[in-house]
Design an enzyme around this catalytic site. Structure first.
Site, PDB file in Angstrom:
ATOM      1  N   HIS A   1      -1.020  -8.362 -17.870  1.00  0.00           N
ATOM      2  CA  HIS A   1      -0.389  -9.188 -18.903  1.00  0.00           C
ATOM      3  C   HIS A   1       0.257  -8.375 -20.023  1.00  0.00           C
ATOM      4  O   HIS A   1       0.793  -8.956 -20.964  1.00  0.00           O
ATOM      5  CB  HIS A   1      -1.401 -10.204 -19.466  1.00  0.00           C
ATOM      6  CG  HIS A   1      -1.593 -11.386 -18.557  1.00  0.00           C
ATOM      7  ND1 HIS A   1      -2.539 -12.353 -18.758  1.00  0.00           N
ATOM      8  CD2 HIS A   1      -0.926 -11.755 -17.427  1.00  0.00           C
ATOM      9  CE1 HIS A   1      -2.460 -13.263 -17.798  1.00  0.00           C
ATOM     10  NE2 HIS A   1      -1.506 -12.915 -16.975  1.00  0.00           N
TER      11      HIS A   1
ATOM     12  N   ARG B   1       4.169 -11.277 -10.553  1.00  0.00           N
ATOM     13  CA  ARG B   1       3.395 -12.525 -10.541  1.00  0.00           C
ATOM     14  C   ARG B   1       3.448 -13.190  -9.158  1.00  0.00           C
ATOM     15  O   ARG B   1       2.460 -13.752  -8.687  1.00  0.00           O
ATOM     16  CB  ARG B   1       3.917 -13.464 -11.640  1.00  0.00           C
ATOM     17  CG  ARG B   1       3.108 -14.730 -11.792  1.00  0.00           C
ATOM     18  CD  ARG B   1       3.438 -15.480 -13.090  1.00  0.00           C
ATOM     19  NE  ARG B   1       2.922 -16.829 -13.015  1.00  0.00           N
ATOM     20  CZ  ARG B   1       3.681 -17.933 -12.932  1.00  0.00           C
ATOM     21  NH1 ARG B   1       5.004 -17.846 -12.943  1.00  0.00           N
ATOM     22  NH2 ARG B   1       3.123 -19.107 -12.841  1.00  0.00           N
TER      23      ARG B   1
ATOM     24  N   HIS C   1       0.136 -14.015  -7.038  1.00  0.00           N
ATOM     25  CA  HIS C   1      -0.207 -15.388  -6.655  1.00  0.00           C
ATOM     26  C   HIS C   1      -0.206 -15.580  -5.137  1.00  0.00           C
ATOM     27  O   HIS C   1      -0.862 -16.488  -4.629  1.00  0.00           O
ATOM     28  CB  HIS C   1       0.748 -16.391  -7.314  1.00  0.00           C
ATOM     29  CG  HIS C   1       0.367 -16.710  -8.724  1.00  0.00           C
ATOM     30  ND1 HIS C   1       0.707 -17.887  -9.345  1.00  0.00           N
ATOM     31  CD2 HIS C   1      -0.347 -16.005  -9.640  1.00  0.00           C
ATOM     32  CE1 HIS C   1       0.230 -17.889 -10.591  1.00  0.00           C
ATOM     33  NE2 HIS C   1      -0.401 -16.748 -10.788  1.00  0.00           N
TER      34      HIS C   1
ATOM     35  N   TRP D   1       2.925 -11.068 -24.331  1.00  0.00           N
ATOM     36  CA  TRP D   1       1.641 -10.529 -24.786  1.00  0.00           C
ATOM     37  C   TRP D   1       1.828  -9.256 -25.617  1.00  0.00           C
ATOM     38  O   TRP D   1       0.969  -8.900 -26.399  1.00  0.00           O
ATOM     39  CB  TRP D   1       0.761 -10.183 -23.586  1.00  0.00           C
ATOM     40  CG  TRP D   1       0.217 -11.355 -22.833  1.00  0.00           C
ATOM     41  CD1 TRP D   1      -1.000 -11.952 -23.056  1.00  0.00           C
ATOM     42  CD2 TRP D   1       0.801 -12.053 -21.732  1.00  0.00           C
ATOM     43  NE1 TRP D   1      -1.175 -12.979 -22.164  1.00  0.00           N
ATOM     44  CE2 TRP D   1      -0.102 -13.066 -21.336  1.00  0.00           C
ATOM     45  CE3 TRP D   1       2.013 -11.930 -21.028  1.00  0.00           C
ATOM     46  CZ2 TRP D   1       0.153 -13.945 -20.286  1.00  0.00           C
ATOM     47  CZ3 TRP D   1       2.269 -12.807 -19.984  1.00  0.00           C
ATOM     48  CH2 TRP D   1       1.355 -13.793 -19.619  1.00  0.00           C
TER      49      TRP D   1
HETATM   50 FE1  DDH Z   1      -0.985 -13.936 -15.214  1.00  0.00          FE
HETATM   51  N1  DDH Z   1      -0.169 -15.550 -16.134  1.00  0.00           N
HETATM   52  N2  DDH Z   1      -2.797 -14.825 -15.241  1.00  0.00           N
HETATM   53  N3  DDH Z   1      -1.756 -12.361 -14.185  1.00  0.00           N
HETATM   54  N4  DDH Z   1       0.862 -13.110 -15.123  1.00  0.00           N
HETATM   55  C1  DDH Z   1       1.138 -15.710 -16.518  1.00  0.00           C
HETATM   56  C2  DDH Z   1       2.141 -14.783 -16.401  1.00  0.00           C
HETATM   57  C3  DDH Z   1       1.989 -13.554 -15.766  1.00  0.00           C
HETATM   58  C4  DDH Z   1      -3.089 -16.057 -15.763  1.00  0.00           C
HETATM   59  C5  DDH Z   1      -2.174 -16.971 -16.263  1.00  0.00           C
HETATM   60  C6  DDH Z   1      -0.836 -16.697 -16.463  1.00  0.00           C
HETATM   61  C7  DDH Z   1      -3.067 -12.206 -13.825  1.00  0.00           C
HETATM   62  C8  DDH Z   1      -4.124 -13.018 -14.234  1.00  0.00           C
HETATM   63  C9  DDH Z   1      -3.978 -14.235 -14.862  1.00  0.00           C
HETATM   64  C10 DDH Z   1       1.152 -11.884 -14.575  1.00  0.00           C
HETATM   65  C11 DDH Z   1       0.313 -11.108 -13.791  1.00  0.00           C
HETATM   66  C12 DDH Z   1      -1.046 -11.340 -13.600  1.00  0.00           C
HETATM   67  C13 DDH Z   1       1.306 -17.000 -17.105  1.00  0.00           C
HETATM   68  C14 DDH Z   1       2.610 -17.550 -17.651  1.00  0.00           C
HETATM   69  C15 DDH Z   1       0.091 -17.617 -17.085  1.00  0.00           C
HETATM   70  C16 DDH Z   1      -0.241 -18.996 -17.607  1.00  0.00           C
HETATM   71  C17 DDH Z   1       3.477 -18.136 -16.529  1.00  0.00           C
HETATM   72  C18 DDH Z   1       4.785 -18.652 -17.063  1.00  0.00           C
HETATM   73  O1  DDH Z   1       4.752 -19.557 -17.906  1.00  0.00           O
HETATM   74  O2  DDH Z   1       5.829 -18.134 -16.644  1.00  0.00           O
HETATM   75  C19 DDH Z   1      -4.518 -16.273 -15.732  1.00  0.00           C
HETATM   76  C20 DDH Z   1      -5.216 -17.516 -16.209  1.00  0.00           C
HETATM   77  C21 DDH Z   1      -5.067 -15.134 -15.198  1.00  0.00           C
HETATM   78  C22 DDH Z   1      -6.508 -14.831 -15.014  1.00  0.00           C
HETATM   79  O3  DDH Z   1      -6.831 -13.883 -14.285  1.00  0.00           O
HETATM   80  C23 DDH Z   1      -7.476 -15.442 -15.646  1.00  0.00           C
HETATM   81  C24 DDH Z   1      -3.208 -11.085 -12.946  1.00  0.00           C
HETATM   82  C25 DDH Z   1      -4.537 -10.639 -12.324  1.00  0.00           C
HETATM   83  C26 DDH Z   1      -1.945 -10.544 -12.793  1.00  0.00           C
HETATM   84  C27 DDH Z   1      -1.520  -9.375 -11.952  1.00  0.00           C
HETATM   85  O4  DDH Z   1      -0.375  -9.138 -11.755  1.00  0.00           O
HETATM   86  C28 DDH Z   1      -2.508  -8.469 -11.347  1.00  0.00           C
HETATM   87  C29 DDH Z   1       2.503 -11.511 -14.922  1.00  0.00           C
HETATM   88  C30 DDH Z   1       3.188 -10.201 -14.551  1.00  0.00           C
HETATM   89  C31 DDH Z   1       3.034 -12.553 -15.673  1.00  0.00           C
HETATM   90  C32 DDH Z   1       4.415 -12.649 -16.318  1.00  0.00           C
HETATM   91  C33 DDH Z   1       5.371 -13.429 -15.463  1.00  0.00           C
HETATM   92  C34 DDH Z   1       6.743 -13.561 -16.058  1.00  0.00           C
HETATM   93  O5  DDH Z   1       7.508 -14.362 -15.530  1.00  0.00           O
HETATM   94  O6  DDH Z   1       7.073 -12.866 -17.030  1.00  0.00           O
END
Ligand code: DDH
Length: 292
Positions: free
Chosen positions: A171, A44, A48, A187
């Site tokens: 996810h 993540r 980001h 998820w």
């Molecule tokens: Fe995500 N993400 N993500 N995400 N994401 C969250 C957690 C993780 C969105 C929202 C959230 C991607 C796209 C989107 C990962 C990877 C990727 C969380 C929760 C939210 C909210 C955070 C928390 O409470 O800790 C949204 C909206 C989108 C979108 O595209 C619309 C993408 C593209 C990726 C990627 O890696 C390519 C991962 C891994 C997590 C889990 C993190 C954790 O600590 O566990």
């Protein structure tokens, strides 16, 4: 005392492999943290730090690692990523020659590969920037929104619908934390293994709105232990997204290929090509491959 960077030190591929190996050790050394792995939160962080890219102004992206600076580090979307940045700070103390952009994206690569995912092509060359290069709030997706928002955010980075769907399959990994995003839960049932379960569950389970005082999210009707964000659910509501999501639910190898390609692109957003030390990205071996 952190080792000083020698002025004439030019790191080789082997040096980056050492960093990868150190990150891999940290991923596994998570004890009771979440599901026993730092892989998801490191992925993540990598996403980001890259997903702030805007192709019109050619700003944002992984080049300058501007999430080190306020206010970007404090943006709502980045809540909880201090955990990942602090872990990588320890690695940086050991390998002070690596740029933060390279370190964070390499951590994303190591996370995916070490959790059983496909090889993510990667090469170094990002440089450390300054606070003035930080991006404004609002560049990362808002989970409460619909298909238009998701498209606007990812089209701004230069991605198409197929790549959007492929990327969100990340996810399958990790979970939402009430004290970070406000959302809650994982998820999939295997949140530390790279699978296409995210897509399969979207189609196979019946998803209902969770009855709680938190933000609007869905839960699986059968076990009520899994979750989907509103933006995840649009992947089966929007006709075009749904077509790709179905293809990935039916064919894990197809998803792994498309995911690897899109993720490699994501991690290079905002980095001028001439900065890369190699004309072709590398495929770094996993720790298992190194040891065998
Ligand atoms: Fe995500 N993400 N993500 N995400 N994401 C969250 C957690 C993780 C969105 C929202 C959230 C991607 C796209 C989107 C990962 C990877 C990727 C969380 C929760 C939210 C909210 C955070 C928390 O409470 O800790 C949204 C909206 C989108 C979108 O595209 C619309 C993408 C593209 C990726 C990627 O890696 C390519 C991962 C891994 C997590 C889990 C993190 C954790 O600590 O566990």
């Amino acid at each position: 005392q952190a080792a000083k960077v020698k002025a004439n030190f030019v790191p080789t591929k082997e040096d980056y492999q050492k960093v990868y190996k150190r990150i891999a050790e940290i991923i596994d050394d998570a004890g009771d943290y979440d599901d026993g792995s730092y892989g998801p939160v490191l992925l993540r962080l990598a996403w980001h730090s890259s997903g702030t890219y805007d192709k019109e102004t050619n700003t944002g992206g992984s080049n300058y690692a501007t999430m080190r600076f306020e206010p970007e580090s404090k943006h709502g979307a980045n809540a909880g990523l201090d955990v990942a940045r602090n872990l990588m700070e320890k690695v940086h103390e050991e390998f002070p020659w690596i740029s933060y952009g390279d370190l964070w994206t390499l951590a994303g690569v190591a996370a995916v590969q070490e959790m059983g995912g496909p090889k993510i092509p990667w090469r170094p060359g990002r440089i450390d920037g300054v606070a003035a290069q930080a991006t404004p709030d609002g560049r990362l997706p808002d989970a409460s929104q619909g298909a238009d928002h998701v498209r606007n955010i990812f089209y701004r980075m230069g991605f198409n619908d197929q790549e959007i769907v492929a990327l969100i399959g990340a996810h399958a990994l990790g979970r939402c934390h009430r004290d970070r995003s406000g959302y809650e839960g994982p998820w999939t049932f295997a949140p530390t293994t790279v699978t296409n379960d995210f897509y399969r569950l979207l189609f196979d389970e019946k998803w209902v709105w969770k009855n709680w005082d938190g933000p609007k999210q869905l839960e699986d009707k059968k076990t009520r232990s899994l979750m989907m964000l509103p933006t995840d659910y649009v992947l089966v509501q929007d006709k075009t997204f749904k077509k790709f999501a179905k293809a990935y639910a039916d064919n894990e190898d197809l998803w792994r290929q498309d995911f690897a390609k899109a993720l490699a692109t994501l991690f290079e957003l905002g980095v001028p090509t001439q900065q890369f030390v190699s004309s072709e990205p590398w495929l770094l071996p996993t720790v298992d491959e190194l040891n065998s």
